[in-house]
Design an enzyme around this catalytic site. Sequence first.
Site, mmCIF file in Angstrom:
data_model
loop_
_atom_site.group_PDB
_atom_site.id
_atom_site.type_symbol
_atom_site.label_atom_id
_atom_site.label_comp_id
_atom_site.label_asym_id
_atom_site.label_seq_id
_atom_site.Cartn_x
_atom_site.Cartn_y
_atom_site.Cartn_z
ATOM 1 C CG ASN A 208 -0.728 -0.541 2.286
ATOM 2 O OD1 ASN A 208 0.639 0.938 2.837
ATOM 3 N ND2 ASN A 208 -0.575 -0.834 3.279
ATOM 4 C CG ASP A 277 -6.048 -5.671 6.315
ATOM 5 O OD1 ASP A 277 -6.138 -5.874 7.511
ATOM 6 O OD2 ASP A 277 -7.312 -4.599 6.086
HETATM 7 O O1 PMT Z 1 3.118 6.269 6.869
HETATM 8 P P1 PMT Z 1 2.077 7.735 6.164
HETATM 9 O O2 PMT Z 1 3.048 7.466 4.283
HETATM 10 O O3 PMT Z 1 2.604 8.456 6.827
HETATM 11 O O4 PMT Z 1 0.776 7.344 6.136
HETATM 12 C C1 PMT Z 1 -0.446 7.587 7.459
HETATM 13 C C2 PMT Z 1 -0.913 6.239 8.025
HETATM 14 C C3 PMT Z 1 -2.388 6.809 6.388
HETATM 15 C C4 PMT Z 1 -0.505 5.148 6.903
HETATM 16 C C5 PMT Z 1 -1.454 6.243 8.870
HETATM 17 O O5 PMT Z 1 -1.639 7.201 9.715
HETATM 18 C C6 PMT Z 1 -2.738 4.898 9.767
HETATM 19 O O6 PMT Z 1 -3.646 5.317 9.564
HETATM 20 N N1 PMT Z 1 -2.451 3.939 9.831
HETATM 21 C C7 PMT Z 1 -3.554 2.578 9.883
HETATM 22 C C8 PMT Z 1 -3.655 2.327 8.257
HETATM 23 C C9 PMT Z 1 -4.077 0.489 8.867
HETATM 24 O O7 PMT Z 1 -3.666 0.144 8.345
HETATM 25 O O8 PMT Z 1 -5.575 0.803 9.743
HETATM 26 P P2 PMT Z 1 -6.501 -0.028 9.633
HETATM 27 O O9 PMT Z 1 -8.130 0.822 9.793
HETATM 28 O O10 PMT Z 1 -6.410 -0.704 8.377
HETATM 29 O O11 PMT Z 1 -6.631 -0.539 10.619
HETATM 30 C C10 PMT Z 1 -6.971 -0.556 12.218
HETATM 31 C C11 PMT Z 1 -5.629 -1.076 12.875
HETATM 32 O O12 PMT Z 1 -5.124 -1.875 12.920
HETATM 33 C C12 PMT Z 1 -4.532 -0.340 13.502
HETATM 34 O O13 PMT Z 1 -3.797 0.006 13.863
HETATM 35 C C13 PMT Z 1 -3.452 -1.170 11.709
HETATM 36 O O14 PMT Z 1 -2.184 -0.950 12.041
HETATM 37 C C14 PMT Z 1 -3.754 -2.577 12.980
HETATM 38 N N2 PMT Z 1 -3.919 -3.388 11.718
HETATM 39 C C15 PMT Z 1 -4.483 -3.648 10.956
HETATM 40 C C16 PMT Z 1 -4.332 -4.776 9.763
HETATM 41 C C17 PMT Z 1 -3.531 -5.960 10.945
HETATM 42 N N3 PMT Z 1 -4.074 -6.518 9.196
HETATM 43 N N4 PMT Z 1 -2.976 -5.561 11.734
HETATM 44 C C18 PMT Z 1 -3.498 -4.803 12.277
HETATM 45 O O15 PMT Z 1 -2.430 -4.210 13.525
#
Ligand code: PMT
Length: 396
Positions: A208, A277
Amino acid sequence: MLKGKHILLGVTGGIAAYKSAELIRLFIKTGCSVKVIMTRHATEFITPLTLQTLSGNPVFMDMFSLIRDHDIAHIALAEEADVLVIAPATANIIGKMAAGLADDLLTTVALATKAPVLICPAMNTNMYENAIVRENMRKLASRGCHIMAAGEGELACKTEGSGRLPDLQDILDEVQSLLTEKDLAGKRILVTAGPTREPFDPVRFITNYSSGKMGYALAIVARRRGAAVTLISGPTVLPVPSGVDFIPVSSALEMREAVMQHLKTADMVIKSAAVADFRPSTRADDKIKKKSGPLTLTLERNPDILAEIGKKKEGRILIGFAMESEDLVENAKAKLMKKNLDLIVANDVKQSGAGFQTDTNIVKILDRAGGIEELPLMDKMEVAGRILDRAKQLFK
Ligand code: PMT
């Protein structure tokens, strides 16, 4: 973070003196003021006019020059400084300071100032490794001076080894760290950052757009505020922040393993990484050949690392991010509760200036009690500071 601060830069007579010009530019960009003291030897390597032009202030060299009509230069400079940085610091200045000498403006100011003193050595490897120089540096450190380790590599005298001026960005980081209140001292914070890569053959992967900037900002600011930081990062092009325990990983499975390994010692986990994911179910041993017709990839779910940590929280504070493109607050709230978090930082990747790649972000910080703190467009370093302010309250 250095905005409004007064940096006093001491430049001494070594070939690395030319780098002081770039260092001044880096300082000035942060919004601080820079005044320069040069030793006579330094003026053999770079002109006062260059440093005066870049700093926008007169360069000081004379012990007995008068400033502000009546203030004695060394007292005025020593009192005004928020930090005295000596870069490059030669073996000579280190020796004079260790002996408590005050025979020129720089050594006199170094004795007179109450501000933190940061010494950035640069000299020939044999000099840097000389037992007397080592002893002098130890002595200065024991008296409260902050001494950076010299960098390694090719030196101007064509030898290889240690003795290069520390990296300029590291000097800037160190100054920012010295001028930051250590309100997270004693805390151990695990930060994840960047994307993950999910390979399906030796040369291709799914990933990503995460640059790692948000997570690195959190690691840098937490470290400056005194926390012991472990940064587990997917592949990025960012320089490794100084002073953090850095663990590079590539795939989600590797990130999971590293997080679980370091979880025990963490008081807080901040998961800003954009973890894939899904991963391809199989990985070909050889590069998949082009064939006519489509290529079908079967994907399987990656473990949700954050949800797994949420299940075994054991008293640690857990902060997640939510990256959304619709229904920001509702989706973030659902993740906060489902993953058993204390806070979630929600960002909308469709908003200009927010999310991936940019130096800025626009976030909402949601807590378990239903509170929503809306932050305007901010630099990611500032966003990191605000997240850590909230984290600090949770420690209380
Ligand atoms: O890196 P940059 O270019 O500065 O961009 C910043 C960012 C957009 C990546 C950052 O601000 C951000 O939003 N990070 C979270 C990205 C994400 O995976 O969001 P999510 O809504 O899909 O996941 C929710 C949470 O679960 C996140 O804390 C993620 O780290 C965690 N997760 C998700 C999937 C997975 N398989 N394991 C996880 O631990």
